[in-house]
Write an enzyme that holds these catalytic residues in place. Structure first.
Site, PDB file in Angstrom:
ATOM      1  N   LYS A 228      18.217   0.803   7.500  1.00  0.00           N
ATOM      2  CA  LYS A 228      18.583   0.250   8.799  1.00  0.00           C
ATOM      3  C   LYS A 228      19.503  -0.941   8.548  1.00  0.00           C
ATOM      4  CE  LYS A 228      15.802  -2.522  10.979  1.00  0.00           C
ATOM      5  NZ  LYS A 228      14.664  -3.102  11.707  1.00  0.00           N
TER       6      LYS A 228
ATOM      7  N   ASN B  64       3.044   2.899  14.382  1.00  0.00           N
ATOM      8  CA  ASN B  64       4.089   3.522  13.584  1.00  0.00           C
ATOM      9  C   ASN B  64       4.157   5.026  13.808  1.00  0.00           C
ATOM     10  OD1 ASN B  64       5.052   1.175  12.517  1.00  0.00           O
ATOM     11  ND2 ASN B  64       4.114   1.412  10.509  1.00  0.00           N
TER      12      ASN B  64
ATOM     13  N   THR C  71      -1.233  -2.825   5.532  1.00  0.00           N
ATOM     14  CA  THR C  71      -1.581  -1.624   6.290  1.00  0.00           C
ATOM     15  C   THR C  71      -2.464  -0.749   5.411  1.00  0.00           C
ATOM     16  OG1 THR C  71       0.535  -1.746   7.447  1.00  0.00           O
ATOM     17  CG2 THR C  71      -0.666   0.333   7.586  1.00  0.00           C
TER      18      THR C  71
ATOM     19  N   ALA D  46      19.069   9.697  18.913  1.00  0.00           N
ATOM     20  CA  ALA D  46      19.198  10.700  17.854  1.00  0.00           C
ATOM     21  C   ALA D  46      20.011  10.140  16.695  1.00  0.00           C
ATOM     22  CB  ALA D  46      19.870  11.950  18.411  1.00  0.00           C
TER      23      ALA D  46
ATOM     24  N   CYS E 133       7.662   1.749   5.632  1.00  0.00           N
ATOM     25  CA  CYS E 133       6.476   1.815   6.486  1.00  0.00           C
ATOM     26  C   CYS E 133       6.267   3.171   7.143  1.00  0.00           C
ATOM     27  CB  CYS E 133       6.542   0.722   7.557  1.00  0.00           C
ATOM     28  SG  CYS E 133       6.369  -0.953   6.905  1.00  0.00           S
TER      29      CYS E 133
ATOM     30  N   THR F 119       0.861  -1.181   0.000  1.00  0.00           N
ATOM     31  CA  THR F 119       0.000   0.000   0.000  1.00  0.00           C
ATOM     32  C   THR F 119       0.897   1.229   0.000  1.00  0.00           C
ATOM     33  OG1 THR F 119      -0.167  -0.108   2.430  1.00  0.00           O
ATOM     34  CG2 THR F 119      -1.944  -1.118   1.147  1.00  0.00           C
TER      35      THR F 119
END
Length: 428
Positions: free
Chosen positions: A318, A203, A117, A247, A255, A81
């Site tokens: 990530k 989220n 989602t 930070a 997402c 989505t």
């Protein structure tokens, strides 16, 4: 499984691991062929072994033919989505397209389970059509997968949420997920709207924590305070917690960015947009972080990026992922390049995806090649091999000992002790 991307392929392999016979359906023949060879077309730790085992056993197959769904008892919708072009709203074309293709193969015994989602209200629309045209039941079972931990999150989730119209409609999913429930996962039965809102609300909260600590990092930079020590101190308050309170260069991936924007767009449609106005600032804080990091790089190079040799370590959004969707690290690398820097990129897993998105960047064959002759090193994704760099040995490879720690993961005193100019985010 309708849709065999990141979510669908992982869920399919996990269901096969639980002993079920699973067929994955996708419109992309190349993806289907790759999966049928037991190969995963993206990087996710633990998934290749699971997938290849169950493809080899015959318990898990993949096809482009929706008719293969007919013998199944439960049909999971696992399609994407994405954000609509030119809008904050979610693009539901894959959801409605796959649902329409599935309908002719359903009967009154069919249970359709949404995992994608979606904006609140979508499930009710699908349920009305499914009941009218096939007598089938729809439930919503949002996914909570973390990239890098998706297999673990599927087999041993921290909660299972199921949205249904009638409580009895959850019974088949309660039976399906018995191994997870017995392992301690709470099984929460809600209405459709609540189930749809759980994922996007989670989220939005996580994005808020990340942008919050990045905003505090700006205050720390202006005052000489240390955001790492500050985050540790407030994280000991169990009402706040330390997770996602670090930070850095900001959040990205497939997402959080698109979900908070779709959440705001849906709230506007419902007439309660002002209640989520704060998410707009959360998004803007996150996007400003990318500009401020590029400015920090320029500051470390006497105010100009033109002609500077910059080693960018990490472009995945990530670690333990090859996902570069809305990656702040890749966005920063491209920004540096556009301002005239010679950027050498290295990432353990995301190089191929990054090169497709930004082919004009230079991609090093290995870590040393990226560091060679660098005027500035920028650590933007905290892969273990970057966090574990030896400042003394690294100093023999680069041209100038300057490092920007975009994740605040390095030992500043050790790097400074080895003669490096070190700069983090919100660190004096």
């Amino acid at each position: 499984m309708i849709g065999t991307g990141y979510l669908g392929a992982t869920h399919a392999a996990a269901m096969a691991e639980m002993g079920h016979t699973v067929v994955g359906i996708d419109t992309d023949p190349n993806k289907v062929a790759t999966l049928n060879q037991g190969k995963v077309p993206f990087f996710e730790p633990g998934l290749p072994e699971l997938l290849s085992t169950h493809v080899a056993s015959g318990r898990l197959t993949f096809t482009t033919d929706f008719a293969a769904a007919a013998p199944a008892d439960i049909h999971f919708l696992c399609v994407g989505t994405p954000q609509q072009a030119g809008s904050d709203a979610a693009d539901l074309s894959q959801v409605f397209g796959s649902f329409t293709s599935l309908l002719p193969h359903l009967d009154s015994n069919s249970l359709i389970v949404g995992k994608s989602t979606v904006p609140v209200g979508t499930c009710a629309q699908l349920a009305d059509v499914a009941a009218t045209e096939a007598g089938a039941v729809v439930a919503w079972n949002p996914e909570f997968l973390r990239e890098g931990f998706a297999v673990e999150d599927t087999l041993r989730p921290d909660r299972i949420v199921v949205g249904v119209r009638q409580p009895k409609d959850a019974d088949r999913l309660r039976e399906l997920y018995q191994p997870q429930i017995q392992h301690g996962a709470p099984f929460l039965v809600t209405d459709y709207a609540t189930a749809e809102l759980v994922k996007v609300s989670a989220n939005a909260f996580l994005a808020t924590k990340i942008s919050y600590i990045n905003a505090i990092a700006d205050i720390c930079s202006a005052t000489g305070a240390d955001v790492v020590a500050l985050a540790e101190a407030i994280g000991h308050d169990d009402r706040i917690g330390s997770k996602f309170l670090r930070a850095g260069v900001g959040f990205g991936g497939g997402c959080l960015p698109k979900d908070i924007r779709a959440f705001m767009a849906r709230a506007d449609e419902l007439g309660v947009g002002r209640s989520l106005d704060f998410l707009r600032e959360i998004d803007e804080i996150n996007m400003r972080r990318r500009q401020s990091v590029a400015q920090s790089a320029a500051d470390m190079l006497a105010g100009s990026l033109l002609g500077a040799h910059i080693a960018v370590l990490g472009v995945a959004f990530k670690p333990d992922s090859d996902d570069i969707r809305d990656s702040p690290a890749l966005n920063i690398a491209a920004n540096l390049h556009l301002q005239g820097a010679a950027v050498q990129v290295f990432d353990p897993k995301a190089m191929g995806n990054a090169a497709k998105a930004f082919p004009t960047l230079n991609y090093a064959n290995d870590l040393n090649a990226a560091l060679d002759n660098a005027d500035l090193v920028m650590l933007l994704t905290e892969w273990p091999e970057f966090v574990g760099l030896d400042p003394v040995r690294t100093g023999t490879v680069v041209k100038h000992r300057r490092i920007f720690d975009g994740r605040n993961v390095l030992d500043a005193s050790a790097w400074r002790g080895a003669g490096w100019e070190y700069r983090g985010i919100g660190i004096p």
